[in-house]
Design a protein around this motif. Structure first.
Motif, mmCIF file in Angstrom:
data_model
loop_
_atom_site.group_PDB
_atom_site.id
_atom_site.type_symbol
_atom_site.label_atom_id
_atom_site.label_comp_id
_atom_site.label_asym_id
_atom_site.label_seq_id
_atom_site.Cartn_x
_atom_site.Cartn_y
_atom_site.Cartn_z
ATOM 1 N N ALA A 192 40.263 34.622 46.453
ATOM 2 C CA ALA A 192 39.972 35.459 47.629
ATOM 3 C C ALA A 192 40.327 34.562 48.778
ATOM 4 C CB ALA A 192 38.895 36.227 47.454
ATOM 5 N N VAL A 193 40.761 35.312 49.630
ATOM 6 C CA VAL A 193 41.071 34.920 51.126
ATOM 7 C C VAL A 193 40.612 36.154 51.988
ATOM 8 C CG1 VAL A 193 42.710 33.038 50.647
ATOM 9 C CG2 VAL A 193 43.465 35.437 50.856
ATOM 10 N N ARG A 194 40.245 36.035 53.195
ATOM 11 C CA ARG A 194 39.699 36.984 53.902
ATOM 12 C C ARG A 194 40.137 36.734 55.400
ATOM 13 N NH1 ARG A 194 35.963 35.804 50.140
ATOM 14 N NH2 ARG A 194 35.208 37.513 48.675
ATOM 15 N N ARG A 195 40.105 37.940 56.144
ATOM 16 C CA ARG A 195 40.356 37.920 57.689
ATOM 17 C C ARG A 195 39.673 38.770 58.287
ATOM 18 N NH1 ARG A 195 44.647 37.440 61.477
ATOM 19 N NH2 ARG A 195 43.664 37.807 63.445
ATOM 20 N N THR A 196 39.110 38.709 59.418
ATOM 21 C CA THR A 196 38.068 39.431 60.050
ATOM 22 C C THR A 196 38.828 39.621 61.786
ATOM 23 O OG1 THR A 196 35.940 38.902 58.914
ATOM 24 C CG2 THR A 196 35.702 39.632 61.078
ATOM 25 N N PHE A 197 38.994 40.641 61.994
ATOM 26 C CA PHE A 197 39.667 40.836 63.365
ATOM 27 C C PHE A 197 38.367 40.778 64.446
ATOM 28 C CE2 PHE A 197 42.231 43.308 60.378
ATOM 29 C CZ PHE A 197 43.429 42.348 60.755
ATOM 30 N N ASP A 198 38.810 40.165 65.564
ATOM 31 C CA ASP A 198 37.856 40.214 66.732
ATOM 32 C C ASP A 198 37.722 41.246 67.358
ATOM 33 O OD1 ASP A 198 37.762 37.205 66.224
ATOM 34 O OD2 ASP A 198 39.242 36.816 67.613
ATOM 35 N N ARG A 224 47.853 25.301 44.472
ATOM 36 C CA ARG A 224 47.300 23.747 44.514
ATOM 37 C C ARG A 224 46.094 23.816 43.339
ATOM 38 N NH1 ARG A 224 44.588 22.433 50.446
ATOM 39 N NH2 ARG A 224 44.362 20.392 49.324
ATOM 40 N N ARG A 225 45.880 24.916 42.693
ATOM 41 C CA ARG A 225 44.660 24.865 41.630
ATOM 42 C C ARG A 225 45.457 25.105 40.426
ATOM 43 N NH1 ARG A 225 40.238 29.365 43.478
ATOM 44 N NH2 ARG A 225 40.217 29.791 41.432
ATOM 45 N N GLY A 226 46.628 25.108 40.579
ATOM 46 C CA GLY A 226 47.523 25.190 39.260
ATOM 47 C C GLY A 226 47.240 26.612 38.341
ATOM 48 N N GLN A 227 47.009 27.435 39.063
ATOM 49 C CA GLN A 227 46.890 28.887 38.562
ATOM 50 C C GLN A 227 48.000 29.896 39.012
ATOM 51 O OE1 GLN A 227 42.925 29.204 39.790
ATOM 52 N NE2 GLN A 227 42.077 29.163 37.838
ATOM 53 N N ALA A 228 47.884 30.951 38.142
ATOM 54 C CA ALA A 228 48.644 32.181 38.549
ATOM 55 C C ALA A 228 47.878 33.648 38.543
ATOM 56 C CB ALA A 228 49.848 32.283 37.899
ATOM 57 N N ALA A 229 48.128 34.619 39.267
ATOM 58 C CA ALA A 229 47.413 35.904 39.288
ATOM 59 C C ALA A 229 48.136 36.692 38.489
ATOM 60 C CB ALA A 229 47.232 36.085 40.679
ATOM 61 N N ARG A 230 47.332 37.371 37.691
ATOM 62 C CA ARG A 230 48.003 38.525 36.772
ATOM 63 C C ARG A 230 47.892 39.939 37.925
ATOM 64 N NH1 ARG A 230 48.671 37.966 31.534
ATOM 65 N NH2 ARG A 230 47.701 36.133 30.502
ATOM 66 N N ALA A 231 46.947 39.998 38.506
ATOM 67 C CA ALA A 231 46.627 41.175 39.528
ATOM 68 C C ALA A 231 46.305 40.816 41.137
ATOM 69 C CB ALA A 231 45.853 42.136 38.876
ATOM 70 N N LEU A 232 46.404 41.628 41.784
ATOM 71 C CA LEU A 232 45.849 41.715 43.180
ATOM 72 C C LEU A 232 45.076 42.771 43.476
ATOM 73 C CD1 LEU A 232 49.055 40.340 45.422
ATOM 74 C CD2 LEU A 232 47.383 38.912 44.136
ATOM 75 N N THR A 233 43.891 42.412 44.112
ATOM 76 C CA THR A 233 43.014 43.329 44.831
ATOM 77 C C THR A 233 42.932 43.417 46.353
ATOM 78 O OG1 THR A 233 41.563 43.666 43.113
ATOM 79 C CG2 THR A 233 40.618 44.266 45.088
ATOM 80 N N LEU A 234 43.363 44.236 46.949
ATOM 81 C CA LEU A 234 43.310 44.447 48.458
ATOM 82 C C LEU A 234 42.138 45.357 48.868
ATOM 83 C CD1 LEU A 234 44.546 43.965 51.243
ATOM 84 C CD2 LEU A 234 45.913 46.268 50.868
ATOM 85 N N ARG A 284 42.525 39.477 47.020
ATOM 86 C CA ARG A 284 41.942 38.561 46.081
ATOM 87 C C ARG A 284 43.018 38.608 44.689
ATOM 88 N NH1 ARG A 284 37.677 41.449 45.767
ATOM 89 N NH2 ARG A 284 37.888 42.685 43.954
ATOM 90 N N GLY A 285 43.332 37.212 44.081
ATOM 91 C CA GLY A 285 43.951 37.201 43.038
ATOM 92 C C GLY A 285 42.908 37.359 41.782
#
Length: 335
Positions: A192-198, A224-234, A284-285
């Motif tokens: 997962a990666v995230r962004r918060t707005f100021d 970099r982790r040598g992985q692939a995602a089957r799905a995404l969650t927003l 999130r992958g």
């Protein structure tokens, strides 16, 4: 088809298990627990399959591999209410191909080493585990409709049709050659990666640029982790503490920015944002798999192939000079 009673070297030692599609993750984990009761070497293949190395299990339970498969089915049905399709063979390819030939809802198919070559040869080429639709189409165009024909074609010809590595691997597996071991592996985590707005974000262009930045971060993390995602969650967070979340599956597992971006934008469009005051978003992958297990489909899209080459070059630049040194122009406004 069943295993013979010959010498131990003739006993198939790889089990491939297919659960029903869309099985809840918690139930899938319980199926993996049942497999661990049979053998200590279990390789999860999310979202609904697994590999089991039977060598140790056969020493403990005896050489009747079919009985092991039926024992597993009895346990998953009685304890979890889930039937499974079980393929057992001398290699990962044979076992996985066999499990796909078992009709739903469940059953066991055992292919011994002595039977493997003839059994594979009679199958349509698209039934060979690892052959994707595009690869099968390319082989059909050349008149190769069965695994036996694929095995008989000179390796250089198959490599010209499917590409160097993919062609070599396909030809070897058609001939029953697959040295891959079963590697113990539990369910992989999500990424997962995230962004918060100021400040509360109202501008659609700003939000989309931030989402693109998350796509770039997630893609690089997966590669970099040598992985692939089957799905995404927003996930979207709004002022006042409310939220919105939606998941969708990719057409094929991927860690490439282009594929992740397309699906991420579809998820954002599905949110139907008007003038929502966003405070943050997360991407999130899900259902991660090892990248080397993703079938390499041939592509006639030269533009896409060029983008993938450029993506690899950009990754090398980021590794050397830092992640922020290069990226899509739109993300410069999102940072």
């Amino acid at each position: 088809m069943t295993a013979g009673r010959g010498p131990a070297r003739e006993v198939p030692t790889v089990m491939h298990v297919r659960c029903p599609d869309r099985l809840p993750e918690e139930i899938y984990r319980q199926v993996l627990d049942q497999l661990a009761d049979l053998s200590p070497v279990v390789q999860a293949l999310p979202p609904s399959a697994a590999l089991v190395e039977l060598k140790g299990a056969l020493r403990y339970h005896g050489p009747d591999t079919r009985r092991l498969g039926e024992t597993l089915r009895v346990r998953t049905i009685s304890r979890l209410g889930v039937d499974v399709r079980v393929g057992i063979g001398p290699t990962v390819t044979v076992a996985a191909t066999a499990s796909a030939q078992v009709p739903e809802p469940g059953g066991v198919l055992v292919v011994t080493p002595a039977q493997a070559a003839d059994w594979l040869a009679a199958l349509p080429v698209q039934a060979l585990h690892g052959i994707g639709p595009r690869q099968a189409e390319a082989l059909h165009d050349y008149g190769i409709h069965t695994v036996g024909l694929l095995a008989a074609v000179p390796p250089a010809t198959v490599q010209r049709l499917l590409g160097g590595t993919a062609g070599r691997v396909a030809g070897e597996r058609a001939r029953g050659i697959d040295p891959r071991p079963v590697v113990p592996r539990s369910l992989p985590p999500s990424a997962a990666v995230r962004r918060t707005f100021d400040q509360h974000a109202l501008d659609g262009a700003t939000v989309r640029a931030a989402l693109l930045d998350l796509v770039v971060q997630l893609g690089r993390l997966l590669r970099r982790r040598g992985q692939a995602a089957r799905a995404l969650t927003l996930t979207l967070r709004f002022a006042g503490g409310t939220g919105w979340e939606k998941s969708r599956r990719l057409v094929e597992p991927s860690a490439h920015d282009e594929d992740l971006r397309t699906l991420a934008y579809q998820l954002m469009d599905a949110a139907g944002l008007q003038r929502g005051r966003l405070t943050g978003l997360a991407l999130r992958g899900e259902d991660l798999v090892d990248a080397d297990r993703v079938a390499q489909q041939i592509s006639l899209d030269t533009a896409r192939e060029a983008r993938l080459v450029a993506e690899a070059a950009v990754d090398r630049i980021r590794d050397k000079f830092g992640p922020g040194v290069i990226g899509p122009a739109a993300t410069r406004h999102a940072s």
